[in-house]
Each structure stands twice: as C-alpha cells, then as structure tokens.
Design an enzyme around this catalytic site. Structure first.
Site, PDB file in Angstrom:
ATOM      1  N   ASN A 105     -29.370  20.541 -34.343  1.00 19.31           N
ATOM      2  CA  ASN A 105     -30.719  20.035 -34.570  1.00 19.31           C
ATOM      3  C   ASN A 105     -30.854  18.738 -33.779  1.00 19.31           C
ATOM      4  OD1 ASN A 105     -33.108  19.042 -35.535  1.00 19.31           O
ATOM      5  ND2 ASN A 105     -32.351  18.601 -37.605  1.00 19.31           N
ATOM      6  N   LYS A 135     -33.420  16.914 -33.255  1.00 15.82           N
ATOM      7  CA  LYS A 135     -34.411  15.958 -33.795  1.00 15.82           C
ATOM      8  C   LYS A 135     -35.269  15.407 -32.634  1.00 15.82           C
ATOM      9  CE  LYS A 135     -31.215  15.208 -37.532  1.00 15.82           C
ATOM     10  NZ  LYS A 135     -30.691  14.348 -38.594  1.00 15.82           N
ATOM     11  N   HIS A 174     -36.191  20.602 -43.511  1.00 15.26           N
ATOM     12  CA  HIS A 174     -35.223  19.534 -43.265  1.00 15.26           C
ATOM     13  C   HIS A 174     -35.585  18.302 -44.111  1.00 15.26           C
ATOM     14  CE1 HIS A 174     -32.925  16.399 -41.298  1.00 15.26           C
ATOM     15  NE2 HIS A 174     -32.123  17.371 -40.910  1.00 15.26           N
ATOM     16  N   GLU A 195     -35.656  15.272 -43.487  1.00 17.90           N
ATOM     17  CA  GLU A 195     -36.538  14.288 -42.836  1.00 17.90           C
ATOM     18  C   GLU A 195     -37.995  14.747 -42.907  1.00 17.90           C
ATOM     19  OE1 GLU A 195     -34.335  14.187 -39.175  1.00 17.90           O
ATOM     20  OE2 GLU A 195     -32.675  13.252 -40.266  1.00 17.90           O
ATOM     21  N   GLU A 204     -27.710  20.533 -46.978  1.00 16.24           N
ATOM     22  CA  GLU A 204     -27.529  19.229 -46.347  1.00 16.24           C
ATOM     23  C   GLU A 204     -27.763  18.126 -47.374  1.00 16.24           C
ATOM     24  OE1 GLU A 204     -28.213  19.528 -41.812  1.00 16.24           O
ATOM     25  OE2 GLU A 204     -30.133  19.241 -42.763  1.00 16.24           O
ATOM     26  N   GLY A 245     -26.706  11.655 -41.062  1.00 16.71           N
ATOM     27  CA  GLY A 245     -26.799  10.515 -40.160  1.00 16.71           C
ATOM     28  C   GLY A 245     -26.135   9.254 -40.695  1.00 16.71           C
ATOM     29  N   SER A 284     -23.384  14.766 -41.112  1.00 17.07           N
ATOM     30  CA  SER A 284     -22.270  14.055 -40.465  1.00 17.07           C
ATOM     31  C   SER A 284     -21.077  14.955 -40.136  1.00 17.07           C
ATOM     32  CB  SER A 284     -21.834  12.854 -41.311  1.00 17.07           C
ATOM     33  OG  SER A 284     -22.900  11.925 -41.424  1.00 17.07           O
TER      34      SER A 284
HETATM   35  P1  PGA Z   1     -26.191  14.574 -38.782  1.00 13.63           P
HETATM   36  O1  PGA Z   1     -27.552  15.382 -39.081  1.00 13.63           O
HETATM   37  O2  PGA Z   1     -25.183  15.592 -38.309  1.00 13.63           O
HETATM   38  O3  PGA Z   1     -26.566  13.583 -37.721  1.00 13.63           O
HETATM   39  O4  PGA Z   1     -25.791  13.942 -40.062  1.00 13.63           O
HETATM   40  C1  PGA Z   1     -27.518  16.642 -39.682  1.00 13.63           C
HETATM   41  C2  PGA Z   1     -28.933  17.152 -39.843  1.00 13.63           C
HETATM   42  O5  PGA Z   1     -29.836  16.353 -40.102  1.00 13.63           O
HETATM   43  O6  PGA Z   1     -29.180  18.364 -39.720  1.00 13.63           O
END
Ligand code: PGA
Length: 250
Positions: free
Chosen positions: A9, A11, A95, A97, A167, A173, A213
């Site tokens: 992803n 983003k 997601h 976010e 997640e 992140g 992460s």
């Molecule tokens: P990250 O993001 O690997 O940077 O923690 C995962 C995601 O948001 O799908």
C-alpha cells in the site's frame, strides 16, 4: 489451499516517474521469485501507468480507495467502473487512515464493498483495533464489529473475491509490530468468527493478511504463523530491496 499474498500500500507516495522506476525494479527483482500473489497499490493518478509497466508481469495493481456510487456529482471521486476501465480489478477498502482521517464508517464501507463486488472486483478489506481498544481488552469485539458491520452482509459466494487485512492501528507506521503470537491469535479469532457467521470452508479459504510495521526483519516470523497468509505493507513497500525481502520471507 488459501493464497499467500503480499500487497504494498503505497499511500500518498511516489509521483509518476518514481512509480514507474519502482515498478520496473520490482518487476525485474520479483519475477519468478515466489508463488505468492503480489499486489501493489500506487495512487490513483499512477494506476494506469502501473498497469502498463506491469503488463507482462505477475504483479497486479490495486486502488487504495473507491467511491460507492456508480457515477454522478461527486467531485473528486473515482468509481468502480473507472477502475475497471483501466484494468484495475482490486481495491483496498476500510484502511484505518480512511476511517480516521476521512470519516469512513462501517456503514459506508459496506456500501463500498457492495459496489466493488457488483463490479466483480476483489476487495482487500482492512480493519483493526486502536491502542485503547487493546489496552482495555476490547480488541476482539472491536474487530468482530468491524467485520459484522462492514462485511458480513455479503453472500457466501462473494467471499472468493475478498481478502482480509488485519491491521492493528497502533502498529501502522509506528515501528511497533504486533507480535507473531498476537497476530496469530487475532487471525484465528477472525477465522472462527467467519466460520460461525458463514461456514468452516469459507473461513478456511479466505486469505488473512497482517499489516502494521511489517519489515524485512520481522516478516518471516509473522508469516510463519498458521493463520497469517501474508502481509499488507506500507512503508517497507516503497523500496525495492525491502519489499522484495518481505516477498521472499513468505
Ligand atoms: P506500515 O503500514 O507497514 O507502514 O505500518 C501498513 C498499512 O498501513 O497498510
């Protein structure tokens, strides 16, 4: 046997030139390196080019979001039909976010899921608890509700077009990963929840990805867990070497 999948992803990262460069490198690096399905999700403006660059490769392309309506006066939005018209057949929905910064609710997500499935698209459905939910030991019920309210209205037949991505928000992140045991525990719970709402076969066949992460140094132990079928990768998907190392860990 359910599919092993690694999805990146991206983003809101990478302009057109950067997208083409990363995809060309990934294509070279990953061709023939794995049996797992590899998916990348660049931004909307770069999806068409991504499809072109990856035309002769096994890597497929997903969108990061989509609007629920067929078409109409929704300034700035993108429909399932538009995605399908450029050969994008997979979409990430729910997601954290999108839920946190753009107010996407379970109800809205249920509508987006319907729109995607009606267009015969594959949905990567994301969900996961926040830190306070885990601290107060509510993580199982939060996850169960997200699934029930956003996804469990679909028919048994629709599950073949669904990939799940657990997640935990506190791990996205942040550099903080769920331990392999925490991931396994939740993935097993998710499968049990599906088997109760639908049946064991659907629960056994759906791929459940872990996200939050995932890095080259922790991917292998997370992917080794029996109910973890791969990963949804954010930051580490933006670099050829680290994404390739994660793909190789599966
Ligand atoms: P990250 O993001 O690997 O940077 O923690 C995962 C995601 O948001 O799908």
């Amino acid at each position: 046997m359910r599919k092993k999948i690694v999805a990146g992803n991206w983003k809101m990262n990478k302009n057109l030139a950067e997208t083409k460069a990363l995809l060309s490198e990934l294509k070279t690096k990953l061709t023939g390196s794995t049996d797992a399905e590899i998916i990348v999700a660049p931004t909307f403006t770069n999806l068409h080019s991504a499809i072109e660059v990856l035309e002769d490769s096994a890597i497929t392309v997903a969108a990061q979001n989509m609007h629920q309506a067929k078409n109409g006066a929704f300034t700035g939005e993108i429909s399932a039909d538009m995605l399908k018209s450029i050969e994008v057949k997979t979409v990430i929905l729910g997601h954290s976010e999108r839920r946190a910064y753009f107010g996407e609710t379970d109800k809205l997500l249920a509508e987006k899921v319907n729109a995607a499935l009606e267009h015969n698209m594959t949905v990567i459905f994301c969900f996961g608890e926040e830190l306070q939910d885990r601290k107060s030991n509510n993580h199982f019920s939060v996850v169960e509700n997200q699934l029930k309210n956003g996804l469990f209205h679909i028919s048994s037949g629709d599950w073949k077009n669904v990939i799940l991505a657990y997640e935990p928000v506190w791990a996205i992140g942040t550099g903080e990963t769920a331990s392999p045991e925490q991931a396994q525990e939740m993935h097993a719970f998710i499968r049990k929840t599906i088997s109760e709402a639908y049946d064991q076969q659907i629960a056994d066949e759906v791929s459940i990805l872990y996200g939050g992460s995932v890095k080259p140094n922790n991917a292998e132990e997370i992917f080794a867990k029996s109910d973890v079928d791969g990963g949804l990768i954010g930051g580490a998907a933006l670099d050829t070497e680290s994404f390739a190392a994660i793909v190789e860990a599966i």
